[in-house]
Scaffold this active site. Structure first.
Site, PDB file in Angstrom:
ATOM      1  N   HIS A 155      56.909 -10.908  -5.255  1.00 21.72           N
ATOM      2  CA  HIS A 155      57.686 -10.355  -4.134  1.00 21.72           C
ATOM      3  C   HIS A 155      57.690  -8.836  -4.168  1.00 21.72           C
ATOM      4  O   HIS A 155      57.945  -8.183  -3.168  1.00 21.72           O
ATOM      5  CB  HIS A 155      59.132 -10.891  -4.151  1.00 21.72           C
ATOM      6  CG  HIS A 155      59.990 -10.311  -5.227  1.00 21.72           C
ATOM      7  ND1 HIS A 155      59.787 -10.581  -6.563  1.00 21.72           N
ATOM      8  CD2 HIS A 155      61.034  -9.456  -5.177  1.00 21.72           C
ATOM      9  CE1 HIS A 155      60.680  -9.915  -7.279  1.00 21.72           C
ATOM     10  NE2 HIS A 155      61.447  -9.235  -6.459  1.00 21.72           N
ATOM     11  N   LYS A 202      55.724  -6.856 -13.917  1.00 22.63           N
ATOM     12  CA  LYS A 202      56.049  -6.040 -15.092  1.00 22.63           C
ATOM     13  C   LYS A 202      56.666  -6.890 -16.178  1.00 22.63           C
ATOM     14  O   LYS A 202      57.503  -7.751 -15.901  1.00 22.63           O
ATOM     15  CB  LYS A 202      57.061  -4.967 -14.639  1.00 22.63           C
ATOM     16  CG  LYS A 202      57.411  -3.962 -15.663  1.00 22.63           C
ATOM     17  CD  LYS A 202      56.517  -2.741 -15.586  1.00 22.63           C
ATOM     18  CE  LYS A 202      56.680  -1.833 -16.781  1.00 22.63           C
ATOM     19  NZ  LYS A 202      56.097  -2.399 -18.019  1.00 22.63           N
ATOM     20  N   LYS A 229      65.719  -9.840 -14.066  1.00 27.35           N
ATOM     21  CA  LYS A 229      66.175  -8.605 -14.702  1.00 27.35           C
ATOM     22  C   LYS A 229      65.894  -7.398 -13.802  1.00 27.35           C
ATOM     23  O   LYS A 229      66.757  -6.565 -13.556  1.00 27.35           O
ATOM     24  CB  LYS A 229      65.347  -8.459 -15.992  1.00 27.35           C
ATOM     25  CG  LYS A 229      66.022  -7.865 -17.156  1.00 27.35           C
ATOM     26  CD  LYS A 229      65.017  -7.738 -18.299  1.00 27.35           C
ATOM     27  CE  LYS A 229      64.906  -8.985 -19.141  1.00 27.35           C
ATOM     28  NZ  LYS A 229      64.127  -8.737 -20.392  1.00 27.35           N
ATOM     29  N   LYS A 259      55.039 -11.641 -18.104  1.00 23.78           N
ATOM     30  CA  LYS A 259      55.162 -11.589 -19.572  1.00 23.78           C
ATOM     31  C   LYS A 259      53.845 -12.009 -20.186  1.00 23.78           C
ATOM     32  O   LYS A 259      53.121 -12.835 -19.630  1.00 23.78           O
ATOM     33  CB  LYS A 259      56.258 -12.552 -20.044  1.00 23.78           C
ATOM     34  CG  LYS A 259      56.765 -12.250 -21.432  1.00 23.78           C
ATOM     35  CD  LYS A 259      57.583 -10.982 -21.413  1.00 23.78           C
ATOM     36  CE  LYS A 259      58.611 -10.881 -22.474  1.00 23.78           C
ATOM     37  NZ  LYS A 259      59.722 -10.045 -22.048  1.00 23.78           N
ATOM     38  N   SER A 266      61.035   1.830 -18.496  1.00 25.53           N
ATOM     39  CA  SER A 266      59.613   1.606 -18.197  1.00 25.53           C
ATOM     40  C   SER A 266      59.306   2.031 -16.764  1.00 25.53           C
ATOM     41  O   SER A 266      58.244   2.586 -16.482  1.00 25.53           O
ATOM     42  CB  SER A 266      59.258   0.124 -18.351  1.00 25.53           C
ATOM     43  OG  SER A 266      58.957  -0.182 -19.690  1.00 25.53           O
TER      44      SER A 266
HETATM   45  N1  GLU Z   1      59.767  -6.515 -23.100  1.00 18.16           N
HETATM   46  C1  GLU Z   1      60.872  -5.860 -22.506  1.00 18.16           C
HETATM   47  C2  GLU Z   1      61.783  -6.853 -21.815  1.00 18.16           C
HETATM   48  O1  GLU Z   1      61.805  -8.020 -22.149  1.00 18.16           O
HETATM   49  C3  GLU Z   1      60.462  -4.674 -21.641  1.00 18.16           C
HETATM   50  C4  GLU Z   1      59.626  -4.964 -20.461  1.00 18.16           C
HETATM   51  C5  GLU Z   1      59.088  -3.733 -19.755  1.00 18.16           C
HETATM   52  O2  GLU Z   1      59.480  -2.636 -20.095  1.00 18.16           O
HETATM   53  O3  GLU Z   1      58.270  -3.905 -18.860  1.00 18.16           O
HETATM   54  O4  GLU Z   1      62.570  -6.504 -20.994  1.00 18.16           O
END
Ligand code: GLU
Length: 470
Positions: free
Chosen positions: A64, A69, A93, A105, A362
């Site tokens: 979307h 990320k 998140k 992920k 990030s």
């Molecule tokens: N691995 C981290 C998380 O679970 C950071 C992910 C990111 O910065 O893209 O939120």
């Protein structure tokens, strides 16, 4: 506890939240579905010259918003369902903190502790090449970051591999975040998740009205805290809670065992002790707890699981004595454990809000890389000139000289790291207000459901506004 339960827990939380919304079923299904997965196996040479086949994944949960990320995890436990569940959490998140990315992920099934530096580098570079081959990485496509078992070094190898294979692209540094500052990373990213955990706990404990139902007094000052996991997230969360929040870190649980001291442990000294001896155990003045899981059941105000998923389940939830469980890790409380903690009136600050500080910073790093210029550089020169004039004027009017150090500090303005931390703090406070508003105004059962409802509605709205690609 089977690993599949993590996937089920996330599904369960999502479905429960969906039942509190009026979003049409088809759209709910779209928000929940993982859009694409890439499962790969590739050969990597080991240090003795033999070849091993590594299994790895990348899940892109939601398109979307683009890019997608999320971190890359190196762990023996990685599997497809875990990667998808973690990617889904990334979508929610990002929606909660208002970061305009879809969730993703990656998982690489290796033991990060047993891997030599050379092996890690070969695995990381090969994994990156595989992602490039299938278009699963790129500044506007999918942008990885650190996660459990990875850090700045791996992100450096990723950007280096990407840069060398994609020389004609302009913004190659935006293909990954969490890079070393010397490779176009951003100051403050390393501590960001832990720092965000501190801001999140502080926000949740701020109002006496909200927390008296949980038998808590406001603020972090003097609160007794037990932390599970002294990795990047747990370490920074504990350190900042102690230094800035005035909390007392009474327990630290790690793989090799736990330590406890009711008068408090100096986090920095424990880290140093662990570096020197290879273990947290036998820290001067602390009691050794051989079974580190048992430490989670000690009396404290705030328990911070900052390691892996499924740490609090029906097996131990009934014995947790904390008043707050602050989910710094992803998925540390499974759905059975959650039901018990809820029943026992323990406040849970949910992962999808609490550990969103990492992806927030990030986002700043990605913006900096896209713009090709750092934030302090963009604003500071102009502000410096104005401030210099103002201070000169003030000195003339008052007839007094401002001390040189103070004057320099006022003129120089914030460093890039200070800007990053201030923006992170603002983001975490604002996001808490948002989910708190959902919790109270919509009369939702708890903060987790509020966070899921908030995320679900935001993602669904975005799909509706953009239409569904035919
Ligand atoms: N691995 C981290 C998380 O679970 C950071 C992910 C990111 O910065 O893209 O939120």
């Amino acid at each position: 506890m089977s690993r599949g339960d993590f996937f089920e827990s996330v599904s369960h939380y999502f479905d429960r939240a969906a039942s509190f919304t009026k979003i049409p079923a088809g759209l709910v299904k779209q928000v929940k579905s993982c859009n694409a997965v890439f499962r790969m196996r590739f050969p990597v040479r080991q240090d003795d010259g033999s070849i091993t086949v590594v299994e790895a994944f990348r899940a892109e949960h939601s398109y979307h918003r683009l890019p997608t990320k999320g971190g890359i995890r190196f762990s023996r436990q990685v599997d497809l369902n875990e990667t998808i569940a973690l990617a889904a959490l990334m979508t929610y998140k990002c929606a909660i903190v208002g970061v305009p990315f879809g969730g993703a992920k990656g998982g690489v099934k290796i033991d990060p502790r047993a891997a030599s530096d050379g092996f890690r580098e070969r695995v990381t570079r090969r994994y990156t090449a595989e992602l490039i081959r299938k278009n699963f990485i790129g500044p506007d496509i999918d942008v990885p970051a650190p996660d459990y078992g990875t850090g700045e070094r791996e992100m450096g190898w990723i950007v280096d591999t990407y840069k060398n294979l994609k020389m004609n692209e302009g913004d190659v540094y935006a293909c990954v975040t969490g890079k070393p500052v010397s490779m176009q990373g951003i100051p403050g990213r390393k501590a960001a998740t832990g720092r965000g955990v501190y801001y999140g706990i502080r926000a949740a404990l701020e109002h006496a009205e909200d927390i008296k139902a949980f038998d808590l007094t406001p603020g972090t000052q003097g609160k007794r805290v037990i932390v599970q996991g002294l990795g990047n997230v747990g370490y920074h969360a504990a350190r900042i809670l102690q230094d800035d929040g005035g909390a007392i870190i009474t327990g630290i649980a790690e793989r090799e065992g736990g330590i406890f001291n009711k008068h408090g442990l100096d986090v920095e000294a424990v880290v140093q002790h662990r570096q020197e001896t290879g273990s947290v155990l036998n820290f001067p003045g602390a009691e050794n707890i051989d079974d580190s899981a048992a430490l989670l059941e000690h009396e404290c105000d705030i328990l911070i699981p900052a390691a892996l998923e499924n740490q609090i389940t029906k097996k131990n939830a009934g014995r947790i004595q904390a008043k707050v469980v602050a989910e710094a890790a992803n998925g540390p409380v499974d759905s059975d454990g959650e039901a018990i903690l809820r029943e026992r009136n323990i406040l849970m600050i949910p992962d999808l809000y609490l550990n969103a500080g990492g992806v927030t910073v990030s986002y700043f790093e990605w913006l900096k890389n896209k713009a090709g210029v750092s934030f302090d550089r963009m604003i500071s020169r102009h502000e410096e000139l104005i401030k210099r004039e103002l201070l000169d004027e003030m000195e003339i009017l008052s007839g007094q000289k401002i001390p040189v150090l103070q004057r320099d500090r006022l003129i120089e303005g914030p460093s890039e790291e200070e800007l990053v931390n201030a923006a992170l703090e603002h983001t975490m406070i604002r996001a808490y207000r948002r989910i708190h508003h959902f919790w109270t105004e919509r009369d939702l059962p708890d903060l987790r459901t509020a966070a899921f409802v908030c995320a679900l509605e935001r993602v669904a709205e975005s799909y509706e506004l953009h239409g569904i690609f035919p």
